[in-house]
Enzyme design. Structure first.
Site, PDB file in Angstrom:
ATOM      1  N   LYS A   1      22.748  11.239  -5.633  1.00 50.02           N
ATOM      2  CA  LYS A   1      23.707  10.202  -6.073  1.00 50.02           C
ATOM      3  C   LYS A   1      24.224   9.889  -6.994  1.00 50.02           C
ATOM      4  O   LYS A   1      23.750  10.753  -7.808  1.00 50.02           O
ATOM      5  CB  LYS A   1      23.167   9.345  -4.758  1.00 50.02           C
ATOM      6  CG  LYS A   1      23.059   8.950  -3.571  1.00 50.02           C
ATOM      7  CD  LYS A   1      23.779  10.598  -2.613  1.00 50.02           C
ATOM      8  CE  LYS A   1      23.613  10.647  -0.803  1.00 50.02           C
ATOM      9  NZ  LYS A   1      22.072  11.042  -1.003  1.00 50.02           N
TER      10      LYS A   1
HETATM   11  C1  LIG Z   1      26.631  11.090   4.202  1.00 52.69           C
HETATM   12  C2  LIG Z   1      25.550  10.745   3.941  1.00 52.69           C
HETATM   13  N1  LIG Z   1      24.488   9.609   4.550  1.00 52.69           N
HETATM   14  C3  LIG Z   1      23.686   9.029   4.180  1.00 52.69           C
HETATM   15  C4  LIG Z   1      22.991   9.350   3.834  1.00 52.69           C
HETATM   16  C5  LIG Z   1      21.757   8.642   4.267  1.00 52.69           C
HETATM   17  O1  LIG Z   1      21.513   8.029   2.669  1.00 52.69           O
HETATM   18  P1  LIG Z   1      19.972   7.949   2.172  1.00 52.69           P
HETATM   19  O2  LIG Z   1      18.989   8.825   2.217  1.00 52.69           O
HETATM   20  O3  LIG Z   1      19.589   7.173   1.048  1.00 52.69           O
HETATM   21  O4  LIG Z   1      18.925   7.193   3.427  1.00 52.69           O
HETATM   22  C6  LIG Z   1      23.134  10.372   2.819  1.00 52.69           C
HETATM   23  C7  LIG Z   1      22.000  11.083   1.895  1.00 52.69           C
HETATM   24  O5  LIG Z   1      21.514  11.444   2.046  1.00 52.69           O
HETATM   25  C8  LIG Z   1      24.350  10.945   3.540  1.00 52.69           C
HETATM   26  O6  LIG Z   1      24.345  12.194   2.024  1.00 52.69           O
END
Ligand SMILES: Cc1ncc(COP(=O)(O)O)c(C=O)c1O
Length: 411
Positions: free
Chosen positions: A198
């Site tokens: 990110k």
């Molecule tokens: C749009 C979106 N929502 C939720 C997530 C979930 O986040 P995490 O991987 O930090 O759990 C991600 C990506 O990783 C994402 O790109």
């Protein structure tokens, strides 16, 4: 191993968000994490780093409350738990997103009601959401995909007319703006991710934000096993998990936060440069965002017309990789989320299929004709990795690579 590269081609390695070449982790993060370690307090229930991160982030985007948590998935789960659906309630969501934004719906006993997207932005719109609202709709989750904000003016007007809370999945869209407002601050809850790829990162991590006092209380409790820290007679008030961020991550995140504005500005500048260089290429459309909005370019997406470019996005991706060593993702998540086994085979808890057992037939009708924007959008999209460390040389390299591939593939 036989190399796919012609010997005369010189390959420029692009900075990557998977290692130090494309991450802003440095002296500030080392100093902060060292301080956290030396303090001897690594839990956020007792330490100061996570608290400082929450305060700084809330101030940066202008919200009343921010709470750090363990991932973007945990952030979405916490948001849904705060809204507290009844089993079988529907939560409207997008057909193109990360699975971490979808499974929390099922964990809370609700039914994901997938809606179609705009084929150009791959974002949900008020038009695609409206027909799916019904008496079981408990919340709407919108995802600001690739860093490009959804049209929140229209979505909030629709949601407010029905009294339905909106969760903004802002995992990919730190500091994106819609008509002067930060993504994540327009709905009831905003959810952010600090995962490795990110804009800013702690490896894994998340943040939830809100302006609503009652929702804030539930967000805090859900992250903390619903234990009423600070209450006169604290108890565990309801079912909840430990989704806390550690002080180690909090220290790194706070240092990263200081770099966020610069990261976003650099990504937008270089994206504009590439867009200019690619104008007029046959069969290629550059990213579209509304004139008043700020797109923060988590990724840079091209739309590739397979009537003009042989094999479309897949053909272009192949050429970029083979000839210039540029890795891109044609079709992004490959298929709409609802075509994953979890939804198609309703694999949840044991053999129960719960909560799908409570779903209305139309909520689990994933017929292709209901999702024209999703299928055509995925067919055309080519997702290029994007990074704040890209220089003029990298941008020229990418532009030349795309132009060369298009010249070879256009018919
Ligand atoms: C749009 C979106 N929502 C939720 C997530 C979930 O986040 P995490 O991987 O930090 O759990 C991600 C990506 O990783 C994402 O790109």
């Amino acid at each position: 191993m036989v190399s796919m590269m012609p010997p005369t081609q010189s390959i420029l390695k692009l900075p990557s968000d998977q290692d130090a070449s494309g991450r802003t982790l440095g002296a500030e993060e080392i100093a902060a994490v060292t301080e956290a370690i030396l303090s001897g307090t690594l839990t956020s229930t007792k330490g100061t780093f996570v608290k400082a991160l929450e305060n700084r982030f809330a101030e940066m985007i202008g919200v009343k409350y921010a709470y750090a948590c363990s991932s973007g998935s945990a952030a979405v789960h916490t948001a849904i738990a705060a809204i507290d659906p009844e089993p079988g309630d529907e939560i409207i969501t997008t057909s193109i997103t990360d699975m971490g934004a979808l499974t929390p719906i099922l964990y809370q006993g609700a039914i994901p009601r997938f809606v179609d997207v705009d084929p150009v932005t791959l974002n949900v719109t008020a038009e695609t959401i409206a027909p799916c609202i019904n008496e079981r709709t408990k919340a709407i989750i919108v995802t600001h995909l690739f860093g490009n904000p959804c049209n929140m003016t229209e979505i909030m007007a629709l949601a407010n007319a029905h009294g339905i809370p909106v969760i903004e999945d802002t995992a990919q869209a730190f500091l994106a703006q819609h008509q002067g407002q930060f993504a994540g601050t327009m709905g009831t809850v905003g959810c952010f991710s600090l995962q490795q790829g990110k804009h800013i990162t702690t490896g894994e991590g998340g943040i939830v934000v809100t302006n609503d006092d009652a929702i804030a209380r539930r967000l805090f409790l859900y992250i903390n096993k619903a234990f009423g820290y600070g209450d006169p007679k604290p108890d565990h008030y309801f079912i909840a998990l430990n989704y806390r961020m550690s002080e180690l991550q909090g220290a790194v995140a706070a240092a990263q936060l200081g770099k966020l504005q610069d990261i976003v500005a650099k990504r937008a500048t270089t994206a504009a440069q590439l867009t200019e260089k690619l104008q007029g290429l046959p069969g290629i459309a550059t990213p579209h965002h509304a004139a008043d909005d700020v797109h923060v370019y988590w990724k840079y997406c091209l739309r590739v017309d397979s009537n003009i470019i042989a094999e479309g996005a897949v053909g272009l991706a192949k050429k970029l990789k083979e000839e210039k060593g540029i890795f891109s993702a044609p079709r992004y998540i490959q298929k709409p989320a609802f075509q994953c086994e979890i939804f198609e085979k309703q694999r949840t808890f044991g053999n129960s299929r719960f909560p799908f057992t409570l779903a209305k037939a139309e909520a689990v009708d994933y017929g292709r004709d209901r999702f024209p924007g999703t299928f055509s959008g995925l067919e055309q999209v080519l997702v290029l990795p994007w990074n704040e460390a890209y220089t003029d040389e990298h941008i020229q390299y990418i532009a030349d690579a795309v132009k060369q591939a298009v010249a070879q593939l256009a018919h």
